[in-house]
Structure formats: structure tokens, C-alpha cells
Write an enzyme that holds these catalytic residues in place. Structure first.
Site: not given
Length: 255
Positions: A137, A142
Site C-alpha cells: 500500500e 493522508e
């Protein structure tokens, strides 16, 4: 008219964010028109149940096909508070647009409310076969409303994932103001993260194997905003809803 819609008819050569040499634009979505291009994007719907309730992170929202709009050349992911739930949008390019190496970037404006968790990220295309975190990932962006002025960049792989993932937080004063370009530069040897052309950190293990480097295969792109959850936190400021995660474009360049 948006600047990035002017030239699309031929291959564009330019300096990409975080790159020192010229790269070739191989794919982009400028979110023109009024309908999301489903030749590029899939919708992921619901609350993740029964296989991945809370989307694996104890998230509070459900994802729908109606919590987004294309307006004036921008994708708006609308995050809403209902009577009994929260709703948002999550889209992916899985099986439609997948990439191995290159520079992947998005220009976006963050939503501002405690409890929100907007993200621009990628998963390995073999996730259905090997599962997570073996798929790998790449979290290009974020952000969480409970920690202002901070950007999270994270890699998950078999040796380091979840709470022990390979990650770095960077303080960027004013990151909530206006649009910023979030990018990753991904080569066979190294993964580096950038905001507005400034490198934040890199990952480059000397000895690569399937447990620390699943990044030698195609990955697909994800855009979403979660509510609450393990990273977003359960202290959700309901008074600030609705909110919008606004994306100007997504671009991918080859090296």
C-alpha cells in the site's frame, strides 16, 4: 477554463513534480464534464461488511454513488452527516488503470473537520490474490482533522503494516488553505513522497524481497474520505458537516 484541460490531444512532455528529468504524461483525469468517467473509476460502496466491516479501520461512514459531483472541472467528494450515519465516496481505478512505477500526483483541497480522514493512495493489483498487506500500500496523502497542519505519508508491506507501518508525518503550516499537489515518485529502487514539489521522505531498502518490497507490480489509485476510524479518531465534530474533499486532477507520468 482550467489550465489542465487546454492540451489533451497529444503526448505532453514536462517536468513532473519531484522529478529532475523530463517524464511523459501517460494518464490523467481532469474531472471535466458532469459525470465520473467509469472507464477509469469504480465505486466501492457500503460499510465494507460482511468481509471488511468498517473498511478494516473501524470507520463510521458508508460509501455511496451519490456523495460526489463533478463541477467546473473538479471532483467534489461530499462528506455528510445523516440522522443515523455518515456518508462519503470512495473510488478506485482497480482493473481499469493500473501503473507500475512512475510519478503519480493529485492536486487537491482538504476538507476541514475533526474526525475526517481524506486520502489519495494506491494498492497492489494482486490484493485479491494475496491479501493485504502482502499486496503493498502506498499512501500518497493522508490527513486527519484532529491533527491540523500535518500530512501523513505511509507504506504498508508484510514486514511493517498497520500501527507499525513505515510512515512519516510532516508539519506543513497552511496545508488546509487552498489547493496543493501531493505526489509520489516510484522507481524500481526507491519511493519518495512530495508536497508542492518538496520531498518529504523516501524508502529505499538495500536488500529487497517480497516482505519489504511488494512495489514491483502494478498498483491502482484510490480517492476517498473516511469518517472516524483508527486514524481519523472518534471525536467527530458534527457541527462542521457537510464537508468537501475537492480534487482538481490526477496525473500519472512514466519515468
Amino acid at each position: 477554463m482550467k489550465f489542465n484541460t487546454i492540451v489533451k490531444a497529444f503526448t505532453i512532455f514536462l517536468i513532473c513534480v519531484g522529478c529532475k528529468s523530463k517524464s511523459t504524461l501517460i494518464w490523467e483525469d481532469n474531472f471535466d464534464g458532469t459525470t465520473l468517467n467509469e472507464k477509469y473509476w469504480n465505486f466501492e460502496l457500503g460499510d465494507g461488511c460482511p468481509n471488511l466491516c468498517g473498511w478494516g479501520n473501524n470507520e463510521k461512514q458508508i460509501y455511496t454513488k451519490t456523495n460526489h459531483e463533478l463541477k467546473d472541472g473538479f471532483l467534489h467528494i461530499n462528506i455528510k452527516k445523516g440522522a443515523n450515519n455518515y456518508s462519503s465516496t470512495r473510488i478506485t481505478t482497480k482493473g481499469k488503470k493500473e501503473f507500475k512505477y512512475g510519478s503519480i500526483e493529485a492536486r487537491a483541497k482538504l476538507p476541514l473537520a475533526k474526525g475526517l480522514w481524506p486520502a489519495f493512495w494506491m494498492l497492489g493489483s494482486n490484493i485479491s490474490e494475496v491479501g493485504w498487506p502482502r499486496s503493498g500500500e502506498i499512501d500518497i496523502l493522508e490527513y486527519i482533522g484532529r491533527k491540523p497542519n500535518t500530512v501523513f505519508n505511509t507504506l504498508h508491506f508484510q514486514e511493517q503494516f498497520g500501527d507499525k507501518a513505515y510512515t512519516k508525518t510532516t508539519e506543513i503550516i497552511g496545508i488546509e488553505e487552498g489547493f496543493h499537489v501531493y505526489a509520489v515518485n516510484w522507481s524500481p529502487d526507491k519511493i519518495s513522497f512530495f508536497v508542492d514539489g518538496k520531498e518529504l521522505f523516501s524508502y529505499n531498502p538495500t536488500l529487497k524481497n517480497k516482505n519489504n518490497w511488494p512495489f514491483d507490480q502494478p498498483f491502482y489509485v484510490i480517492l476517498n474520505t473516511a469518517v472516524g476510524g483508527n486514524l481519523g479518531g472518534n471525536d467527530i465534530d458534527d457541527h462542521l458537516f457537510p464537508q468537501k474533499f475537492i480534487i482538481d486532477y490526477v496525473r500519472v507520468y512514466s519515468h
